[in-house]
Design a protein around this motif. Structure first.
Motif, mmCIF file in Angstrom:
data_model
loop_
_atom_site.group_PDB
_atom_site.id
_atom_site.type_symbol
_atom_site.label_atom_id
_atom_site.label_comp_id
_atom_site.label_asym_id
_atom_site.label_seq_id
_atom_site.Cartn_x
_atom_site.Cartn_y
_atom_site.Cartn_z
ATOM 1 N N MET A 1 16.523 30.662 -0.226
ATOM 2 C CA MET A 1 17.416 29.504 -0.061
ATOM 3 C C MET A 1 16.636 28.342 0.551
ATOM 4 O O MET A 1 15.867 28.522 1.500
ATOM 5 N N ASN A 2 16.835 27.140 -0.019
ATOM 6 C CA ASN A 2 16.169 25.943 0.506
ATOM 7 C C ASN A 2 17.080 25.233 1.508
ATOM 8 O O ASN A 2 18.219 24.908 1.189
ATOM 9 N N ILE A 3 16.561 25.001 2.712
ATOM 10 C CA ILE A 3 17.369 24.316 3.720
ATOM 11 C C ILE A 3 17.233 22.805 3.592
ATOM 12 O O ILE A 3 18.112 22.043 4.002
ATOM 13 N N ILE A 4 16.110 22.339 2.993
ATOM 14 C CA ILE A 4 15.926 20.919 2.666
ATOM 15 C C ILE A 4 15.522 20.834 1.199
ATOM 16 O O ILE A 4 14.629 21.554 0.752
ATOM 17 N N GLN A 5 16.202 19.963 0.470
ATOM 18 C CA GLN A 5 15.852 19.764 -0.937
ATOM 19 C C GLN A 5 16.072 18.294 -1.297
ATOM 20 O O GLN A 5 17.086 17.705 -0.924
ATOM 21 N N THR A 6 15.092 17.724 -1.985
ATOM 22 C CA THR A 6 15.223 16.335 -2.415
ATOM 23 C C THR A 6 15.245 16.264 -3.937
ATOM 24 O O THR A 6 14.704 17.129 -4.620
ATOM 25 N N ARG A 7 15.882 15.225 -4.451
ATOM 26 C CA ARG A 7 15.946 15.018 -5.893
ATOM 27 C C ARG A 7 15.559 13.581 -6.207
ATOM 28 O O ARG A 7 16.299 12.641 -5.904
ATOM 29 N N ASN A 8 14.347 13.418 -6.742
ATOM 30 C CA ASN A 8 13.826 12.092 -7.120
ATOM 31 C C ASN A 8 13.957 11.092 -5.980
ATOM 32 O O ASN A 8 14.295 9.916 -6.200
ATOM 33 N N LEU A 9 13.674 11.534 -4.758
ATOM 34 C CA LEU A 9 13.804 10.674 -3.580
ATOM 35 C C LEU A 9 12.750 9.570 -3.625
ATOM 36 O O LEU A 9 11.555 9.837 -3.780
ATOM 37 N N THR A 10 13.208 8.338 -3.498
ATOM 38 C CA THR A 10 12.320 7.175 -3.643
ATOM 39 C C THR A 10 12.622 6.149 -2.554
ATOM 40 O O THR A 10 13.785 5.896 -2.224
ATOM 41 N N LYS A 11 11.554 5.563 -2.014
ATOM 42 C CA LYS A 11 11.707 4.475 -1.053
ATOM 43 C C LYS A 11 10.713 3.373 -1.395
ATOM 44 O O LYS A 11 9.493 3.597 -1.434
ATOM 45 N N SER A 12 11.255 2.180 -1.669
ATOM 46 C CA SER A 12 10.425 1.025 -1.988
ATOM 47 C C SER A 12 10.655 -0.087 -0.985
ATOM 48 O O SER A 12 11.759 -0.254 -0.455
ATOM 49 N N TYR A 13 9.590 -0.820 -0.717
ATOM 50 C CA TYR A 13 9.663 -2.028 0.115
ATOM 51 C C TYR A 13 9.160 -3.177 -0.756
ATOM 52 O O TYR A 13 7.949 -3.351 -0.924
ATOM 53 N N GLY A 14 10.078 -3.920 -1.338
ATOM 54 C CA GLY A 14 9.664 -4.966 -2.267
ATOM 55 C C GLY A 14 8.974 -4.346 -3.475
ATOM 56 O O GLY A 14 9.524 -3.462 -4.127
ATOM 57 N N ASP A 15 7.741 -4.783 -3.739
ATOM 58 C CA ASP A 15 6.982 -4.260 -4.875
ATOM 59 C C ASP A 15 6.223 -2.976 -4.544
ATOM 60 O O ASP A 15 5.621 -2.361 -5.430
ATOM 61 N N PHE A 16 6.229 -2.587 -3.285
ATOM 62 C CA PHE A 16 5.474 -1.402 -2.864
ATOM 63 C C PHE A 16 6.383 -0.181 -2.792
ATOM 64 O O PHE A 16 7.432 -0.216 -2.145
ATOM 65 N N THR A 17 5.978 0.891 -3.462
ATOM 66 C CA THR A 17 6.738 2.140 -3.424
ATOM 67 C C THR A 17 6.035 3.130 -2.509
ATOM 68 O O THR A 17 4.931 3.609 -2.820
ATOM 69 N N ALA A 18 6.661 3.437 -1.388
ATOM 70 C CA ALA A 18 6.061 4.337 -0.396
ATOM 71 C C ALA A 18 6.264 5.798 -0.771
ATOM 72 O O ALA A 18 5.403 6.649 -0.513
ATOM 73 N N VAL A 19 7.427 6.099 -1.361
ATOM 74 C CA VAL A 19 7.755 7.469 -1.796
ATOM 75 C C VAL A 19 8.360 7.368 -3.184
ATOM 76 O O VAL A 19 9.274 6.575 -3.408
ATOM 77 N N SER A 20 7.836 8.178 -4.126
ATOM 78 C CA SER A 20 8.229 8.014 -5.530
ATOM 79 C C SER A 20 8.716 9.317 -6.154
ATOM 80 O O SER A 20 7.949 10.274 -6.294
ATOM 81 N N ASN A 21 10.004 9.357 -6.500
ATOM 82 C CA ASN A 21 10.588 10.492 -7.236
ATOM 83 C C ASN A 21 10.182 11.843 -6.646
ATOM 84 O O ASN A 21 9.710 12.734 -7.363
ATOM 85 N N LEU A 22 10.390 11.980 -5.356
ATOM 86 C CA LEU A 22 9.942 13.171 -4.620
ATOM 87 C C LEU A 22 10.943 14.310 -4.761
ATOM 88 O O LEU A 22 12.129 14.144 -4.516
ATOM 89 N N ASN A 23 10.431 15.479 -5.170
ATOM 90 C CA ASN A 23 11.264 16.679 -5.308
ATOM 91 C C ASN A 23 10.680 17.796 -4.442
ATOM 92 O O ASN A 23 9.763 18.509 -4.869
ATOM 93 N N LEU A 24 11.200 17.908 -3.220
ATOM 94 C CA LEU A 24 10.729 18.909 -2.265
ATOM 95 C C LEU A 24 11.702 20.078 -2.202
ATOM 96 O O LEU A 24 12.908 19.905 -2.387
ATOM 97 N N HIS A 25 11.169 21.250 -1.889
ATOM 98 C CA HIS A 25 11.976 22.459 -1.723
ATOM 99 C C HIS A 25 11.468 23.186 -0.485
ATOM 100 O O HIS A 25 10.398 23.792 -0.508
#
Length: 251
Positions: A1-25
Motif C-alpha cells: 500500500m502506498n501512503i503517498i502517491q502523486t499523479r502528474n504533479l507539476t509546479k511551474s513558476y512563470g516559464d520555469f517548471t520546477a516539478v514536471s508530471n511527477l508520479n511517485l509511489h
C-alpha cells in the motif's frame, strides 16, 4: 500500500517548471529516499505535500486523503523538517519544542519523548543558541517527531553535519519505521547517503523522475547498462548526465 502517491504533479513558476508530471509511489512503512542534484525540485515537491506551495496541475494523495480537500487533516499526519530549522536562540531546546507542542495541542510528555528519541535529553535546558550545528539538526528532528506522526518529511536532514553527526541521524532515520510504525520521506543530493538508509529510491532531475524502485532494482539497472553495481553513486551521476545531455546540455 502506498501512503503517498502523486499523479502528474507539476509546479511551474512563470516559464520555469520546477516539478514536471511527477508520479511517485511511497510504500507505507518505508524509508523513501528522494535524491537529485541541488535544484532538481525535491524541496518544491515536499513543500507541495505540506501545503506551502500549490501545485500548478496534477494531484497527490497522502494516507488516502486528497489535496487540497483534506489539507488540514493531511498536515496533522505529517512531521516535517524543511531546510535549516529555525529556533529562538534565547530559549532552551525544551522551551522551543514546547512552543510547537502547544500549537499542535499535544500532551506535555511529547516534548520529553521527542528529546529522548534524538538523544538531547541531557541538553534540554541549554539555550538553543549554544547548540552545535549537529544538536540543532537533532532539535529540528525532535520537532518533526513530536507526537510520533505516521509520516515524516525530512529535507536534507544531514546537511552540514560532521561524519559522526551524519551517522547518528542516519541511524535514527533508518530505525524509525520499525520503532514507531511510520513512513519516512527523506531527500538528499547524495545517493551514497540515501543508499545507506532507504529501502525505496526516487531519482529526480530538472523536475523529472528518472528512476523509482528499490536499491536492488537500481543495481540491476546499473548492471544492465554496464555500470559497476557496487558503486551506485556512479550510476546516479551517469543517469543525471545522460538526462542533461538529452535536455541539450543543461547542467
Amino acid at each position: 500500500m502506498n501512503i503517498i502517491q502523486t499523479r502528474n504533479l507539476t509546479k511551474s513558476y512563470g516559464d520555469f517548471t520546477a516539478v514536471s508530471n511527477l508520479n511517485l509511489h511511497v510504500p507505507k512503512g518505508s524509508v523513501y529516499g528522494f535524491v537529485g542534484p541541488n535544484g532538481a525540485g525535491k524541496s518544491t515537491t515536499m513543500k507541495m505535500f505540506l501545503g506551502l506551495t500549490r501545485p500548478s496541475s496534477g494531484a497527490f494523495v497522502i494516507d488516502k486523503m486528497s489535496y487540497p480537500h483534506n489539507r488540514v487533516k493531511i498536515l496533522r499526519e505529517i512531521g516535517s523538517f524543511i531546510e535549516a530549522p529555525a529556533f529562538y536562540g534565547n530559549l532552551t531546546g525544551e522551551e522551543n519544542l514546547d512552543i510547537i507542542r502547544r500549537i499542535l495541542r499535544l500532551p506535555r510528555s511529547s516534548v520529553d519523548d521527542a528529546l529522548e528519541l534524538v538523544d538531547l535529553t541531557p541538553h534540554k535546558k541549554r539555550l538553543a543558541r549554544k547548540y552545535s550545528l549537529g544538536m540543532k539538526q537533532r532539535l529540528g528532528l525532535a520537532g518533526a517527531l513530536l507526537g510520533r506522526p505516521p509520516i515524516l518529511i525530512l529535507d536534507e536532514p544531514t546537511n552540514g553535519l560532521d561524519p559522526v553527526g551524519i551517522h547518528e541521524i542516519r541511524t535514527l532515520i533508518r530505525t524509525l519505521p520499525e520503532k514507531f510504525n511510520c513512513t519516512v520521506f527523506v531527500s538528499s543530493h547524495l545517493l551514497s547517503e540515501i543508499e545507506l538508509m532507504a529501502d525505496h529510491i526516487g531519482i529526480l532531475n530538472h523536475g523529472h523522475l528518472l528512476f523509482e524502485g528499490t536499491p536492488e532494482e537500481l543495481k540491476e539497472k546499473a548492471a544492465f547498462e554496464g555500470y559497476p553495481d557496487d558503486n551506485l553513486e556512479d550510476m546516479f551521476l551517469a543517469l543525471i548526465e545522460e538526462d542533461n545531455i538529452k535536455r541539450g546540455g543543461v547542467k
